[in-house]
Design a protein around this motif. Sequence first.
Motif, PDB file in Angstrom:
ATOM      1  N   THR A   6       0.830  -1.214   0.000  1.00  0.00           N
ATOM      2  CA  THR A   6       0.000   0.000   0.000  1.00  0.00           C
ATOM      3  C   THR A   6       0.854   1.249   0.000  1.00  0.00           C
ATOM      4  O   THR A   6       0.604   2.203  -0.752  1.00  0.00           O
ATOM      5  N   PHE A   7       1.891   1.257   0.839  1.00  0.00           N
ATOM      6  CA  PHE A   7       2.781   2.419   0.900  1.00  0.00           C
ATOM      7  C   PHE A   7       3.504   2.618  -0.432  1.00  0.00           C
ATOM      8  O   PHE A   7       3.613   3.741  -0.940  1.00  0.00           O
ATOM      9  N   GLY A   8       4.002   1.529  -1.019  1.00  0.00           N
ATOM     10  CA  GLY A   8       4.675   1.637  -2.305  1.00  0.00           C
ATOM     11  C   GLY A   8       3.746   2.064  -3.427  1.00  0.00           C
ATOM     12  O   GLY A   8       4.159   2.800  -4.339  1.00  0.00           O
ATOM     13  N   ALA A  13       2.008   6.397  -7.143  1.00  0.00           N
ATOM     14  CA  ALA A  13       0.950   7.333  -7.524  1.00  0.00           C
ATOM     15  C   ALA A  13       1.405   8.779  -7.367  1.00  0.00           C
ATOM     16  O   ALA A  13       1.075   9.647  -8.190  1.00  0.00           O
ATOM     17  N   ASP A  14       2.206   9.052  -6.334  1.00  0.00           N
ATOM     18  CA  ASP A  14       2.701  10.411  -6.129  1.00  0.00           C
ATOM     19  C   ASP A  14       3.660  10.811  -7.245  1.00  0.00           C
ATOM     20  O   ASP A  14       3.586  11.935  -7.766  1.00  0.00           O
ATOM     21  N   VAL A 333      -4.128  18.468  -8.703  1.00  0.00           N
ATOM     22  CA  VAL A 333      -3.105  19.162  -7.908  1.00  0.00           C
ATOM     23  C   VAL A 333      -3.383  19.011  -6.416  1.00  0.00           C
ATOM     24  O   VAL A 333      -2.478  18.758  -5.605  1.00  0.00           O
ATOM     25  N   THR A 334      -4.646  19.151  -6.044  1.00  0.00           N
ATOM     26  CA  THR A 334      -5.006  18.979  -4.627  1.00  0.00           C
ATOM     27  C   THR A 334      -4.732  17.563  -4.150  1.00  0.00           C
ATOM     28  O   THR A 334      -4.189  17.352  -3.054  1.00  0.00           O
ATOM     29  N   LEU A 335      -5.073  16.592  -4.985  1.00  0.00           N
ATOM     30  CA  LEU A 335      -4.798  15.199  -4.618  1.00  0.00           C
ATOM     31  C   LEU A 335      -3.305  14.945  -4.492  1.00  0.00           C
ATOM     32  O   LEU A 335      -2.862  14.243  -3.568  1.00  0.00           O
ATOM     33  N   LYS A 336      -2.517  15.522  -5.394  1.00  0.00           N
ATOM     34  CA  LYS A 336      -1.062  15.356  -5.331  1.00  0.00           C
ATOM     35  C   LYS A 336      -0.495  15.969  -4.058  1.00  0.00           C
ATOM     36  O   LYS A 336       0.357  15.357  -3.369  1.00  0.00           O
ATOM     37  N   VAL A 337      -0.927  17.161  -3.708  1.00  0.00           N
ATOM     38  CA  VAL A 337      -0.398  17.827  -2.513  1.00  0.00           C
ATOM     39  C   VAL A 337      -0.790  17.068  -1.251  1.00  0.00           C
ATOM     40  O   VAL A 337       0.039  16.844  -0.353  1.00  0.00           O
ATOM     41  N   LEU A 338      -2.057  16.650  -1.169  1.00  0.00           N
ATOM     42  CA  LEU A 338      -2.498  15.906   0.015  1.00  0.00           C
ATOM     43  C   LEU A 338      -1.776  14.568   0.130  1.00  0.00           C
ATOM     44  O   LEU A 338      -1.370  14.157   1.226  1.00  0.00           O
ATOM     45  N   ILE A 341       1.745  15.200   1.396  1.00  0.00           N
ATOM     46  CA  ILE A 341       1.787  15.551   2.820  1.00  0.00           C
ATOM     47  C   ILE A 341       1.627  14.305   3.686  1.00  0.00           C
ATOM     48  O   ILE A 341       2.368  14.086   4.662  1.00  0.00           O
ATOM     49  N   VAL A 342       0.660  13.457   3.328  1.00  0.00           N
ATOM     50  CA  VAL A 342       0.430  12.246   4.116  1.00  0.00           C
ATOM     51  C   VAL A 342       1.628  11.293   4.003  1.00  0.00           C
ATOM     52  O   VAL A 342       2.076  10.714   5.007  1.00  0.00           O
ATOM     53  N   LEU A 343       2.159  11.151   2.807  1.00  0.00           N
ATOM     54  CA  LEU A 343       3.314  10.266   2.628  1.00  0.00           C
ATOM     55  C   LEU A 343       4.530  10.770   3.397  1.00  0.00           C
ATOM     56  O   LEU A 343       5.265   9.985   4.002  1.00  0.00           O
ATOM     57  N   LEU A 344       4.753  12.077   3.390  1.00  0.00           N
ATOM     58  CA  LEU A 344       5.899  12.620   4.110  1.00  0.00           C
ATOM     59  C   LEU A 344       5.751  12.439   5.613  1.00  0.00           C
ATOM     60  O   LEU A 344       6.718  12.099   6.309  1.00  0.00           O
TER      61      LEU A 344
END
Length: 491
Positions: A6-8, A13-14, A333-338, A341-344
């Motif tokens: 899931t993490f990978g 996706a990012d 863009v919003t999905l990419k930023v969110l 942030i969650v991944l980081l």
Amino acid sequence: MIQLMTFGFFLCADAFLYVFTLLPLRVLLAVLRLLTLPCCGFSGSRLLQPAQVCDVLKGLIMVLCFSMMHYVDYSMMYHLIRGQSVIKLYIIYNMLEVADRLFSSFGQDILDALYWTATEPKERKRDSIGVIPHFLMAVFYVFLHAILIMVQASTLNVAFNSHNKSLLTIMMSNNFVEIKGSVFKKFEKNNLFQMSNSDIKERFTSYVLLLIVCLRNMEQFSWNPDHLWVLFPDVFMVVTSEVAVDIIKHAFITKFNDITAEVYSEYRASLAFDLVSSRQKNACTDYSDSVARRMGFIPLPLAVLLIRVVMSSVKVQGALSYTCVFLCYLGLVTLKVLNSIVLLGKSCVYVKRANMEDKLFETPSTAPPSTGKPTGRADQARCPTPSGETLMEQKPVTPFGPPPSSSSVLTQPTPRTDLFPPPPAEPSPAAPASRAPTPPPEPPAPSLSKAGEEDEEDEEGPREASDLKHRTANKDLLEIDRFTICGNRID
């Protein structure tokens, strides 16, 4: 294992969303810098920063490959594949999977060679001509890889639209053949890590292929929502078989090779470390490049094909349609930023759990060039010299010499007592008066040498402890490798 997958998946996706969202903005900023450069004045040795040069090259590759993909007819390719027999299509699909792995293996090397050639400092202007063949090779690679993925999507689309579903069943059974080829082999932890990354990349690619198949089928049925429920059982079967095969394969591999399940937490921490290190200020690699290096996932060919399919499937006409496209872009863009942030945040948590924070803040120890000291003595060069020590006291102990706690060349030798006769057991009281007393042996070392030895032992103690800590960490499975875009290390 599921948490690692899931993490990978979200890491891929990012990196994939970066091509559609932030890359156009970065290319636009680089072009604006070039246009406003005559007005603002030229200051510095570069027109663009190295990161901006890489962004412009990626944008040019995307534009050229997209324009070249217009000359490839998707419908003709679909009907050409559909006219083949089932067994021939099965062989073609297996060959395409192998070719996709081979293309991914050397594709990132081609792109890295282009980025390094374009960003390295050049003494002469004519040295910049070397960028042209690398750029043409990169465009040719991305175009061929995009066609390869298109043939894969067309074969999968033919399997979906076949009447008896025999081709789709054969293709799904091919996943279970993968279990036979990997379960009964000897696997080390590093090999299992590589296979896990390959499984993550294949799963994400298969999901994008399913999206392309659904878009093409919905276009043929005039976007009738009822047809989506017709495709749903086949899509569910493909996704379920992928997940089931991965779970069974990893379960038996860990069982037969005596590998604990905690190793997947280490794998996840390694991927998190790549993400966190690429977001630092002193990072010399882009995040998408680190993901491509670790997992073998190159988003450019897949993005070119997806843009080509979306542009041919969705007709944009009128102001309302362009408004919807702009709103869709803002949503991406919003999905990419969110997602970033969650991944980081999750990556920081995983790095702390694995006690890998010290590796993030390690800086390369470089000695001054005038001293001529080797790299391994950089720590000794940084240590302050205690006052009162002589040059002999600063001499390091040889690797085959005695340990620091024992007597070494820094201390004076103890006098040999076997050369002197032993004193009598019961000396008479007149003995001191008749003969001069033998002088006692001198102390083994002067106070200055002892002080120097004690200071050196105090310095060697924490140094040996830190060296032991680093050696233990390097023996760990997660020996982190941070790359620059040309393949050099930055740690």
